[in-house]
Design a protein around this motif. Structure first.
Motif, mmCIF file in Angstrom:
data_model
loop_
_atom_site.group_PDB
_atom_site.id
_atom_site.type_symbol
_atom_site.label_atom_id
_atom_site.label_comp_id
_atom_site.label_asym_id
_atom_site.label_seq_id
_atom_site.Cartn_x
_atom_site.Cartn_y
_atom_site.Cartn_z
ATOM 1 N N TRP A 448 33.563 -19.346 -45.651
ATOM 2 C CA TRP A 448 33.730 -18.078 -46.688
ATOM 3 C C TRP A 448 32.203 -17.457 -46.830
ATOM 4 O O TRP A 448 31.565 -18.225 -46.246
ATOM 5 N N TYR A 449 31.944 -16.327 -46.587
ATOM 6 C CA TYR A 449 30.546 -15.289 -46.882
ATOM 7 C C TYR A 449 30.135 -15.516 -48.423
ATOM 8 O O TYR A 449 30.836 -15.487 -49.669
ATOM 9 N N ILE A 450 28.973 -16.232 -48.641
ATOM 10 C CA ILE A 450 28.036 -16.205 -50.107
ATOM 11 C C ILE A 450 27.439 -14.777 -50.169
ATOM 12 O O ILE A 450 26.168 -14.399 -49.429
ATOM 13 N N THR A 451 27.985 -14.300 -51.104
ATOM 14 C CA THR A 451 27.376 -12.890 -51.485
ATOM 15 C C THR A 451 25.506 -12.803 -52.163
ATOM 16 O O THR A 451 25.165 -12.265 -52.160
ATOM 17 N N GLY A 452 25.951 -14.170 -52.377
ATOM 18 C CA GLY A 452 24.097 -14.332 -53.317
ATOM 19 C C GLY A 452 24.963 -13.394 -55.123
ATOM 20 O O GLY A 452 23.315 -13.621 -55.745
ATOM 21 N N ASP A 453 25.882 -13.819 -55.383
ATOM 22 C CA ASP A 453 25.955 -13.325 -56.520
ATOM 23 C C ASP A 453 27.007 -14.167 -57.294
ATOM 24 O O ASP A 453 27.295 -15.407 -56.278
ATOM 25 N N GLN A 454 26.436 -14.458 -58.424
ATOM 26 C CA GLN A 454 27.599 -15.215 -59.668
ATOM 27 C C GLN A 454 28.394 -14.255 -60.742
ATOM 28 O O GLN A 454 28.103 -12.639 -60.517
ATOM 29 N N ALA A 455 29.844 -14.816 -60.747
ATOM 30 C CA ALA A 455 30.440 -13.410 -61.538
ATOM 31 C C ALA A 455 31.647 -14.660 -61.828
ATOM 32 O O ALA A 455 31.507 -16.208 -61.725
ATOM 33 N N SER A 456 32.869 -14.386 -62.655
ATOM 34 C CA SER A 456 33.474 -15.085 -63.041
ATOM 35 C C SER A 456 35.096 -14.160 -62.816
ATOM 36 O O SER A 456 35.364 -12.773 -62.913
ATOM 37 N N LEU A 457 36.088 -15.283 -62.852
ATOM 38 C CA LEU A 457 37.355 -14.455 -62.389
ATOM 39 C C LEU A 457 37.757 -14.344 -64.160
ATOM 40 O O LEU A 457 37.561 -15.211 -64.388
ATOM 41 N N ASP A 458 38.949 -13.444 -64.459
ATOM 42 C CA ASP A 458 39.998 -13.243 -65.546
ATOM 43 C C ASP A 458 41.240 -13.489 -64.746
ATOM 44 O O ASP A 458 41.362 -13.852 -63.961
ATOM 45 N N GLU A 459 42.350 -14.506 -66.167
ATOM 46 C CA GLU A 459 43.538 -14.915 -66.024
ATOM 47 C C GLU A 459 43.925 -13.614 -65.383
ATOM 48 O O GLU A 459 44.805 -14.055 -64.414
ATOM 49 N N GLN A 466 27.898 -11.585 -62.977
ATOM 50 C CA GLN A 466 27.601 -12.269 -63.890
ATOM 51 C C GLN A 466 25.892 -12.035 -63.876
ATOM 52 O O GLN A 466 24.921 -11.804 -64.695
ATOM 53 N N GLY A 467 24.950 -11.579 -62.461
ATOM 54 C CA GLY A 467 24.027 -11.638 -61.977
ATOM 55 C C GLY A 467 23.952 -12.219 -60.520
ATOM 56 O O GLY A 467 24.518 -12.442 -60.045
ATOM 57 N N ASP A 470 20.280 -15.589 -57.826
ATOM 58 C CA ASP A 470 18.827 -16.141 -58.484
ATOM 59 C C ASP A 470 18.470 -15.589 -59.288
ATOM 60 O O ASP A 470 16.928 -15.440 -60.032
ATOM 61 N N ASP A 471 18.651 -14.365 -60.500
ATOM 62 C CA ASP A 471 18.702 -14.073 -61.893
ATOM 63 C C ASP A 471 18.928 -14.697 -62.289
ATOM 64 O O ASP A 471 18.811 -14.683 -63.641
ATOM 65 N N VAL A 472 20.111 -15.500 -62.436
ATOM 66 C CA VAL A 472 20.831 -16.318 -63.408
ATOM 67 C C VAL A 472 19.528 -17.150 -64.149
ATOM 68 O O VAL A 472 19.196 -17.967 -63.032
ATOM 69 N N ILE A 473 19.468 -17.436 -65.169
ATOM 70 C CA ILE A 473 18.940 -18.015 -66.504
ATOM 71 C C ILE A 473 19.606 -19.342 -66.468
ATOM 72 O O ILE A 473 20.867 -19.490 -67.017
ATOM 73 N N ASN A 474 18.429 -20.704 -66.606
ATOM 74 C CA ASN A 474 19.241 -21.770 -66.940
ATOM 75 C C ASN A 474 18.480 -22.264 -67.957
ATOM 76 O O ASN A 474 17.736 -22.591 -67.852
ATOM 77 N N VAL A 480 22.800 -18.498 -68.140
ATOM 78 C CA VAL A 480 23.414 -16.721 -68.392
ATOM 79 C C VAL A 480 22.669 -15.845 -67.632
ATOM 80 O O VAL A 480 21.564 -15.936 -66.802
ATOM 81 N N GLY A 481 24.097 -14.919 -67.740
ATOM 82 C CA GLY A 481 23.458 -14.131 -66.767
ATOM 83 C C GLY A 481 23.003 -12.556 -66.841
ATOM 84 O O GLY A 481 22.961 -12.282 -68.441
ATOM 85 N N PRO A 482 22.091 -12.568 -66.699
ATOM 86 C CA PRO A 482 21.039 -11.695 -67.256
ATOM 87 C C PRO A 482 22.002 -10.237 -67.876
ATOM 88 O O PRO A 482 21.786 -9.658 -68.309
ATOM 89 N N PHE A 483 23.359 -10.111 -66.387
ATOM 90 C CA PHE A 483 23.265 -8.730 -67.479
ATOM 91 C C PHE A 483 23.836 -8.086 -68.348
ATOM 92 O O PHE A 483 23.899 -7.737 -69.251
ATOM 93 N N GLU A 484 24.917 -9.663 -69.053
ATOM 94 C CA GLU A 484 25.484 -9.096 -70.036
ATOM 95 C C GLU A 484 24.558 -9.534 -71.319
ATOM 96 O O GLU A 484 24.051 -8.670 -72.446
ATOM 97 N N VAL A 485 23.076 -10.070 -71.686
ATOM 98 C CA VAL A 485 21.983 -9.606 -72.125
ATOM 99 C C VAL A 485 21.860 -8.186 -72.582
ATOM 100 O O VAL A 485 21.042 -8.362 -73.169
#
Ligand code: ATP
Ligand code: MG
Length: 586
Positions: A448-459, A466-467, A470-474, A480-485
């Protein structure tokens, strides 16, 4: 368990044409499946490929030379129109200028210029002559220009007299640099040119397009080098090849819905990848009329362009859309925007609020799509033919397999956030980070090529950003993805923009901290802070809502308009700011 095959699977039309490459080394090797898939492209005699030929010359060759290729709206109200035949003639001529200067295949030619017609002519000419263009955003100061030209070993520089003066101090430090070509557009600059510099118009007046021959580039020859936006750290030099044009062409058609009759306006500068992939290659390979606006952002200025030139397809960025929202309904109402039929956005997550606002004010959804400098073209998109889900970046384009992976790089089920990854092997994939092979290799894991981003996929196969990893918050065990907030906060009428970070905390590991800028007519107070806290607690799950909210006068952003969360964090923690070469001026 979600069946990932369904998502990235090419539509029946392209079945069997997708390469199944399992590691990055083979991703660098030959795959020309797309040759049969897109018979519209000409290729060069003998099997070569040249992106500038496909963008411009091909239309002339097929009898459309009289069609208008570029309308230039200058910052002083100037206007120039160029047909495809004229673009061909001028870029041939500039190719011949470069040949006269001894350009060799693969030479890096930097272009440090405002959005003038000559920028486009020169870029196309260099590509035809077999060079590699390195476009730089004109707002850069001397140091970022030096850094990039040294890093890439630039042999030629094309610029304007004003910008040349700005970087005067660094020119002698670029040891590989041989010639500086200066474009004094419309005699805007009144002093004589610096000694040793070459005058673009003089060179063009003695050069001839006759007898010029496109260098015999092949699909694997290098064409464009772009430095990334610097959102997460020091910008990387991303190298692309002529074959990228295939994907720019097809995504222009599929994701931006470009048709031959369209009048198209892309607000990105060629200093960033959107400004070349979708400011030059996608529109021109699709034969549209491309409006180049020299001026900067302004709600009235943008709407003027759309109104005056009857723009039908508009490609812009969330940062611009947020500013347009801030400017409100007034400027929308005072312009005739009825020519518009498709709007798309890229560069950052597009807040759902913006999609809703666009739908209300432009009477059509804004189509978000996702990609990176490294991917060279759109990978995931809300199509014209598809229901737009506000806040989602859409679905992968046919032929591209995209997935959400766990820490062991195995696909995760729908609904769970994880590492956003792509299966290597699409035509516009980067060939290298310039001079950084280790970093390049580190981006590939288990095929796989790792994009450096986090995301989710729906059905239903829609991806949700998500973010950045590096920006995703634990926080207290939740990711927690900053985008949602941020998206929740900007729904409040007082908030113009929001940037969210994880602040180290002895108990929760990190707590969510938000920084906001305010809309006109709002003032910061403890009461407003409390109100925003409450507002976000209503919108977001407990534990996700920010624990702290502060106001900033200016949201730190890259010059391409992306919020620099790493800077908000460094400032909050009193840490060094790192590379700020792409930081926008206040
Ligand atoms: P650097 O790599 O130097 O840190 P950068 O990643 O911002 O900077 P670009 O290649 O210009 O440089 O931007 C690509 C990134 O922008 C993506 O990886 C993603 O984080 C973000 N992005 C682009 N489009 C979208 C989108 N539609 N939704 C969410 N994020 C997006
Ligand atoms: Mg990046």
């Amino acid at each position: 368990m979600m069946d990932y095959e369904v998502i990235g699977k090419p539509s029946a039309q392209y079945e069997g044409l997708t390469p199944n490459l399992s590691d990055y080394e083979s991703a660098r090797e030959g795959f020309d499946w797309y040759r049969d898939a897109f018979p519209e492209l000409d290729w060069l005699p003998g099997g070569g490929l040249n992106n500038a030929y496909e963008a411009i010359d091909r239309h002339v060759h097929h009898g459309y030379g009289d069609k208008s290729a570029m309308i230039w709206a200058g910052k002083n109200g100037e206007e120039e129109t160029y047909t495809y035949a004229e673009m061909k003639e001028l870029s041939d001529r500039f190719g011949s200028v470069m040949n006269g200067l001894g350009i060799q295949r693969g030479d890096r030619v930097f272009i440090f210029m405002d959005r003038l017609p000559e920028l486009y002519v020169a870029a196309l000419g260099v590509l035809k002559a077999g060079g590699v263009i390195g476009p730089l955003f004109s707002a850069f100061g001397p140091d970022p220009v030096l850094d990039r030209m040294q890093d890439a070993g630039a042999r030629f520089l094309i610029t304007t007299p004003e910008l040349r003066n700005k970087i005067e101090s660094i020119l002698s430090k670029v040891e590989t640099l041989e010639k500086v070509i200066v474009v004094n557009k419309g005699g805007r600059y009144r002093e004589p040119l610096a000694k040793g510099d070459l005058d673009y118009y003089e060179l063009m007046s003695v050069a001839s397009s006759e007898g010029f021959q496109i260098a015999g580039t092949g699909q694997y020859d290098y064409s464009i080098m772009h430095y990334t936006s610097g959102s997460t750290g020091k910008p990387k030099g991303v190298l692309h090849r002529h074959q990228a044009v295939v994907q720019q062409y097809m995504t222009g058609k599929w994701c931006l819905d470009l048709n031959f009759d369209d009048v198209y306006f892309c607000t990105a500068d060629p200093g960033w990848v959107t400004g070349t992939s979708y400011g030059m290659m996608a529109p021109w390979t699709n034969g549209v009329t491309n409006v180049i606006y020299e001026g900067g952002f302004g709600a009235n200025a943008y709407y003027d362009v759309i109104d005056r030139y009857k723009v039908t397809v508009w490609y812009t960025a969330p940062t611009a859309i947020r500013l347009l929202m801030r400017a409100g309904a007034g400027p929308v109402a005072s312009h005739d925007l009825s020519s518009l039929r498709f709007i798309a956005s890229v560069g950052e997550p597009l807040n759902p609020e913006a999609v809703v606002w666009g739908n209300e004010h432009y009477k059509m959804p804004i189509h978000d799509n996702w990609w990176q400098t490294e991917t060279g073209a759109i990978m995931c998109s809300n199509y014209a033919s598809m229901e737009v889900r506000a806040g989602s970046m859409g679905r992968p384009i046919p032929g591209v397999e995209m997935a959400v992976l766990d820490e062991d790089y195995n696909p995760k089920p729908a609904g769970e956030a994880g590492i956003l990854a792509l299966r290597p092997g699409w035509p516009s994939m980067m060939h290298a980070y310039w001079g950084q092979d280790e970093m390049y290799s580190s981006r590939f894991r288990k095929g796989w090529y790792i994009t450096g981003d986090q995301a989710s996929l729906d059905e239903d196969g829609y991806f949700w950003f998500q973010g950045r990893a590096d920006d995703v918050i634990n926080t207290a065990g939740h990711l927690v993805g900053p985008f949602e907030v941020e998206s929740a906060l900007i729904e409040h009428p007082a908030v113009a923009e929001a940037g969210v970070i994880g602040k180290p905390d002895p108990i929760a590991m990190e707590v969510v901290k938000a920084f906001v800028t305010l809309n006109p007519d709002y003032e910061w107070s403890t009461a407003l802070r409390r109100e925003l806290m409450q507002f976000s607690r209503q919108k977001l799950a407990a534990g996700v809502a920010p624990r702290e909210i502060d106001v900033v006068d200016v949201m730190p952003k890259t010059r391409s308009g992306k919020i620099m969360r790493r800077l908000l964090k460094a400032r909050e923690l009193g840490l060094p700011e790192g590379d700020t070469s792409t930081l926008e001026d206040d």
